[in-house]
Design a protein around this motif. Sequence first.
Motif, PDB file in Angstrom:
ATOM      1  N   MET A   1      35.242  34.768  45.737  1.00  0.00           N
ATOM      2  CA  MET A   1      33.906  34.811  45.130  1.00  0.00           C
ATOM      3  C   MET A   1      33.492  36.267  44.899  1.00  0.00           C
ATOM      4  SD  MET A   1      30.332  33.231  46.574  1.00  0.00           S
ATOM      5  CE  MET A   1      28.822  33.420  45.651  1.00  0.00           C
ATOM      6  N   VAL A   2      32.895  36.552  43.739  1.00  0.00           N
ATOM      7  CA  VAL A   2      32.498  37.913  43.383  1.00  0.00           C
ATOM      8  C   VAL A   2      31.210  38.276  44.101  1.00  0.00           C
ATOM      9  CG1 VAL A   2      31.786  39.408  41.513  1.00  0.00           C
ATOM     10  CG2 VAL A   2      33.619  37.768  41.140  1.00  0.00           C
ATOM     11  N   SER A   3      31.206  39.453  44.730  1.00  0.00           N
ATOM     12  CA  SER A   3      30.017  39.939  45.424  1.00  0.00           C
ATOM     13  C   SER A   3      29.021  40.499  44.424  1.00  0.00           C
ATOM     14  CB  SER A   3      30.418  41.038  46.426  1.00  0.00           C
ATOM     15  OG  SER A   3      29.303  41.754  46.848  1.00  0.00           O
ATOM     16  N   ASP A   4      27.750  40.077  44.511  1.00  0.00           N
ATOM     17  CA  ASP A   4      26.722  40.591  43.607  1.00  0.00           C
ATOM     18  C   ASP A   4      26.557  42.092  43.765  1.00  0.00           C
ATOM     19  OD1 ASP A   4      26.272  38.089  42.587  1.00  0.00           O
ATOM     20  OD2 ASP A   4      24.620  37.630  43.954  1.00  0.00           O
ATOM     21  N   THR A   5      26.646  42.571  45.008  1.00  0.00           N
ATOM     22  CA  THR A   5      26.486  44.004  45.255  1.00  0.00           C
ATOM     23  C   THR A   5      27.608  44.801  44.602  1.00  0.00           C
ATOM     24  OG1 THR A   5      25.370  43.594  47.337  1.00  0.00           O
ATOM     25  CG2 THR A   5      26.302  45.786  47.021  1.00  0.00           C
ATOM     26  N   SER A   6      28.862  44.322  44.754  1.00  0.00           N
ATOM     27  CA  SER A   6      30.005  45.048  44.190  1.00  0.00           C
ATOM     28  C   SER A   6      29.928  45.107  42.686  1.00  0.00           C
ATOM     29  CB  SER A   6      31.312  44.380  44.631  1.00  0.00           C
ATOM     30  OG  SER A   6      31.482  44.503  46.021  1.00  0.00           O
ATOM     31  N   ARG A   7      29.401  44.029  42.063  1.00  0.00           N
ATOM     32  CA  ARG A   7      29.338  44.014  40.608  1.00  0.00           C
ATOM     33  C   ARG A   7      28.172  44.839  40.091  1.00  0.00           C
ATOM     34  NH1 ARG A   7      30.538  38.750  37.159  1.00  0.00           N
ATOM     35  NH2 ARG A   7      32.601  39.490  37.708  1.00  0.00           N
ATOM     36  N   SER A   8      27.026  44.757  40.737  1.00  0.00           N
ATOM     37  CA  SER A   8      25.836  45.436  40.228  1.00  0.00           C
ATOM     38  C   SER A   8      25.715  46.866  40.726  1.00  0.00           C
ATOM     39  CB  SER A   8      24.576  44.645  40.615  1.00  0.00           C
ATOM     40  OG  SER A   8      24.462  44.588  42.038  1.00  0.00           O
ATOM     41  N   GLU A   9      26.224  47.136  41.910  1.00  0.00           N
ATOM     42  CA  GLU A   9      26.120  48.481  42.485  1.00  0.00           C
ATOM     43  C   GLU A   9      27.474  48.926  43.026  1.00  0.00           C
ATOM     44  OE1 GLU A   9      22.402  49.296  44.730  1.00  0.00           O
ATOM     45  OE2 GLU A   9      22.220  47.108  44.742  1.00  0.00           O
ATOM     46  N   ARG A  36      38.122  44.943  41.783  1.00  0.00           N
ATOM     47  CA  ARG A  36      38.306  43.594  41.232  1.00  0.00           C
ATOM     48  C   ARG A  36      36.976  42.888  41.027  1.00  0.00           C
ATOM     49  NH1 ARG A  36      40.309  39.546  43.475  1.00  0.00           N
ATOM     50  NH2 ARG A  36      39.977  40.190  45.648  1.00  0.00           N
ATOM     51  N   GLU A  37      36.118  42.989  42.038  1.00  0.00           N
ATOM     52  CA  GLU A  37      34.835  42.297  41.963  1.00  0.00           C
ATOM     53  C   GLU A  37      33.934  42.899  40.886  1.00  0.00           C
ATOM     54  OE1 GLU A  37      33.358  42.472  45.920  1.00  0.00           O
ATOM     55  OE2 GLU A  37      34.804  41.019  46.708  1.00  0.00           O
ATOM     56  N   TYR A  38      33.988  44.204  40.747  1.00  0.00           N
ATOM     57  CA  TYR A  38      33.164  44.856  39.732  1.00  0.00           C
ATOM     58  C   TYR A  38      33.601  44.466  38.322  1.00  0.00           C
ATOM     59  CZ  TYR A  38      31.281  48.632  36.822  1.00  0.00           C
ATOM     60  OH  TYR A  38      30.657  49.346  35.832  1.00  0.00           O
ATOM     61  N   LEU A  39      34.922  44.393  38.115  1.00  0.00           N
ATOM     62  CA  LEU A  39      35.442  44.084  36.782  1.00  0.00           C
ATOM     63  C   LEU A  39      35.522  42.583  36.514  1.00  0.00           C
ATOM     64  CD1 LEU A  39      38.335  46.700  36.776  1.00  0.00           C
ATOM     65  CD2 LEU A  39      36.282  46.801  35.362  1.00  0.00           C
ATOM     66  N   GLY A  40      35.471  41.790  37.588  1.00  0.00           N
ATOM     67  CA  GLY A  40      35.578  40.351  37.418  1.00  0.00           C
ATOM     68  C   GLY A  40      36.967  39.896  37.027  1.00  0.00           C
TER      69      GLY A  40
END
Length: 387
Positions: A1-9, A36-40
């Motif tokens: 699961m993608v972390s909201d923090t890693s993607r947004s910040e 990975r989480e930031y780029l999806g």
Amino acid sequence: MVSDTSRSEPFKSLLQLTATDQSTEERLLKAIDVGREYLGVDNGVLSYTGEGRYEVVETNIQTGPYAQGGVVDLDGTWCRHVVESGEAIGFADAAETEYRDDRALEATGLHCYVGAEVTVDGETYGTLCFSDDVPRDDPITDAERDFVSVLARWVSTELERQKHYAELREQNERLDEFTGIVAHDLRNPLSGAIGFVELAQERVSGQTAEFLDRVRGALDRMESMIAECLILAKEGADVGERSSVALEPLVREAWDTVRTRDATLTVDVAPETAIVADEMRLRRLFENLFRNSVEHGGPSVSVTVTGDADGFAVADDGPGLPPAVEAALTAADAENVKSFGLGLLVVQRVVTGHGWDLAVDSADDGTRFAVSDVNAAEPVHEALRSD
């Protein structure tokens, strides 16, 4: 699961990672997860790309050729473009870019890719890349490409830090090895001997004075050997940070500092050739090779230096090295190298301290010292795992 923090910040996630007290492997894996989480995307890989191979150092991939420890041909990867250019590249769908017919698409099956260069002490180590076997709906933005570049620099710093920590222990052991010999067993009695010779020289003349001159010359050589011992103790391990050094002028400067008598020097090095190295230690390497050629090849020996961006060589037309010394140099056997003089041991230490390769070819008509892989980073991950 993608972390909201890693993607947004993502930079906040990277800062938090920097502050954690984890092992090198844990920190590198976490950095891969941040990217990975930031780029999806599904995949993240830290690779080593020396010697034309693509070796997976760390990754979240569990099976297949791109799992940890996997080795494939660099030419069949997207990362070869990063290694060749030194620039970050990225695309959401290879089929919609100039890479649509690239051999890496068929070889890897990866349609989405973002990668950046990883360096260690200023030399290319490999790449940090993120990918997916399906195209991404949104295009790769400049901000995402820039973040991967920042993350790759963070990984570079982490590898450098751990490399230097690991090799500091080896350096300390070498310091202990030489300090006792130099401080007590050699320098103190040598100082006394030099003092008495100087007093005697003031009171004699003729043949006796000539004999004392020879004694003083031998004592001076011993003093020089002691200085070389200190070099080995203090500077024989990993050299740490390096800079780009113009090879041709450094070679000539080193020649000018050595008592070369009637020896001649030929330099066949392009003016633009540069080596990533510790400049002081590189100069000492050449000084000791030149001194060795003159001392063992005779006062009129001819010395030739050749070199390019991949390495350099010092050759002479002297009588050659004893086979045992040639073998010891090639095998990095310090004990046998020392039997032929500390100067060659200094050469060996400078080469190994930089992580370069040394080859020695000696015959009756001359000796050639060849140093290679001078601008290629070491496979640092192998040393870290052995610790």
